[in-house]
Design an enzyme around this catalytic site. Structure first.
Site, PDB file in Angstrom:
ATOM      1  CG  ASP A 172      -1.906   1.112   1.269  1.00 48.48           C
ATOM      2  OD1 ASP A 172      -2.450   1.445   0.206  1.00 48.48           O
ATOM      3  OD2 ASP A 172      -2.151   1.650   2.366  1.00 48.48           O
TER       4      ASP A 172
ATOM      5  CD  GLU B 103      -3.646   8.127  -3.637  1.00 49.25           C
ATOM      6  OE1 GLU B 103      -3.121   9.256  -3.758  1.00 49.25           O
ATOM      7  OE2 GLU B 103      -3.950   7.637  -2.547  1.00 49.25           O
TER       8      GLU B 103
ATOM      9  CG  HIS C 252      -4.522   8.607   4.282  1.00 46.71           C
ATOM     10  ND1 HIS C 252      -3.741   9.031   3.245  1.00 46.71           N
ATOM     11  CD2 HIS C 252      -5.030   7.421   3.887  1.00 46.71           C
ATOM     12  CE1 HIS C 252      -3.775   8.151   2.270  1.00 46.71           C
ATOM     13  NE2 HIS C 252      -4.551   7.158   2.636  1.00 46.71           N
TER      14      HIS C 252
ATOM     15  CG  HIS D 288      -6.624   5.143  -0.448  1.00 46.93           C
ATOM     16  ND1 HIS D 288      -5.266   4.953  -0.253  1.00 46.93           N
ATOM     17  CD2 HIS D 288      -6.961   4.327  -1.479  1.00 46.93           C
ATOM     18  CE1 HIS D 288      -4.809   4.084  -1.142  1.00 46.93           C
ATOM     19  NE2 HIS D 288      -5.813   3.706  -1.900  1.00 46.93           N
ATOM     20  N   GLY D 289      -8.696   6.205   3.218  1.00 52.73           N
ATOM     21  CA  GLY D 289      -9.126   7.025   4.341  1.00 52.73           C
ATOM     22  C   GLY D 289     -10.521   6.702   4.835  1.00 52.73           C
TER      23      GLY D 289
ATOM     24  CB  SER E   6     -10.569   5.155   9.629  1.00 50.54           C
ATOM     25  OG  SER E   6      -9.855   3.954   9.479  1.00 50.54           O
TER      26      SER E   6
ATOM     27  CB  THR F 136      -7.126   5.427  11.441  1.00 44.55           C
ATOM     28  OG1 THR F 136      -6.048   5.927  10.649  1.00 44.55           O
ATOM     29  CG2 THR F 136      -7.171   6.195  12.749  1.00 44.55           C
TER      30      THR F 136
END
EC number: 4.1.2.13
Length: 279
Positions: free
Chosen positions: A83, A135, A177, A205-206, A208, A230
């Site tokens: 990742d 990305e 993130h 992504h991110g 959480s 996270t």
């Protein structure tokens, strides 16, 4: 069960409208917990090792080989993924170790440089049968696709996929993130527009920072691979803190790491339900 191709897991889920949980491994306890949770949910899972985790361990091989070994013990399909690699040499090492996929992140570069660097990585990985995620970020923004306010234009995303040959695309739709609270506001219409325009599976992504209901809606709108780290670290750390507070004289690390591992496994099983990951 033998290691499963990341491409097979992600493409099958995209075809069926399911999400795929992609969770980060920091220590061996994480790898064990992620597989345990996936087995409880009866769903495939992707175990991710980030470039930051590689730095923590002083190299990819020790944690990479351990994670691959754990993945091979699973009774559900498990893939191992590199990742947020920013260095092509780290990508090549992951391929040589047997990783099924890599995420190459050149999103902080200007568009033309991002395309050229990503295309070079894709050529190397595809020669070895390895799936590549990338990305498309904010041009000039140091946080790339996760810069505050960054959003991915569907037409540019489609052009980027065609120019690079990547197999999955992480897009900017409102997450960031390391969010500790579930306050991200997803642009579901933009997800749907990118899903219509982009010919490969989409990655969030991110995640959480996204509420459960919105994670389900994101999958329904067209997201497939959902990255979560996270939130699982919060579960692990909270369980360890609680155990040590109740047992201040304990020094055996197994005693307090086991509750952390169990907390992560339970949360993974729950999240895979939220993502509708079971086939």
């Amino acid at each position: 069960m033998p290691l499963v191709s990341t491409g097979d897991i992600v493409r099958d889920a995209a075809r069926d409208g399911r999400g795929v949980g992609a969770f980060n491994v920091i220590q061996l306890e994480h790898a064990n917990a992620l597989v345990d949770g996936a087995e409880r949910a009866g769903a495939p899972v992707i175990l991710q090792i980030s470039e930051n985790a590689v730095k923590y361990h002083g190299g990819l091989e020790p944690i990479g080989l351990a994670t691959l070994a754990v993945a091979r013990t699973a009774s559900v399909p498990v893939a191992v993924h590199l990742d947020h690699a920013t260095k092509a040499e780290l990508v090549r090492e992951a391929v040589a170790l047997g990783f099924g996929s890599v995420m190459y992140d050149a999103s902080v570069l200007p568009y033309d440089e991002n395309v050229a660097a990503t295309r070079s990585v894709v050529e190397h990985c595809h020669a070895a049968g390895v799936f590549v995620e990338a990305e498309l970020g904010e041009v000039g923004g140091k946080d790339g696709v996760h810069a505050p306010g960054a959003r991915t234009d569907p037409a540019e995303a489609a052009a980027f996929v065609e120019a690079t040959g990547i197999d999955a695309l992480a897009i900017a739709v409102g997450t960031s993130h390391a969010m500790l609270e579930k306050t991200a506001a997803l642009d579901l219409d933009l997800i749907a527009a990118n899903r219509k325009a982009v010919p490969v599976p989409l990655v969030l992504h991110g995640s959480s920072g996204v509420a459960d209901a919105d994670l389900t809606r994101a999958v329904e709108a067209g997201m497939t691979k959902i990255n979560i780290a996270t939130a699982l670290n919060q579960a692990f750390t909270g369980a360890v803190r609680d155990y040590l507070a109740a047992n201040p004289k304990v020094v055996d690390t197994r005693k307090y790491l086991a509750p952390g591992r169990e907390a992560v496994a339970a949360e993974v099983a729950r999240l895979l339900g939220v993502l509708r990951a079971a086939a």
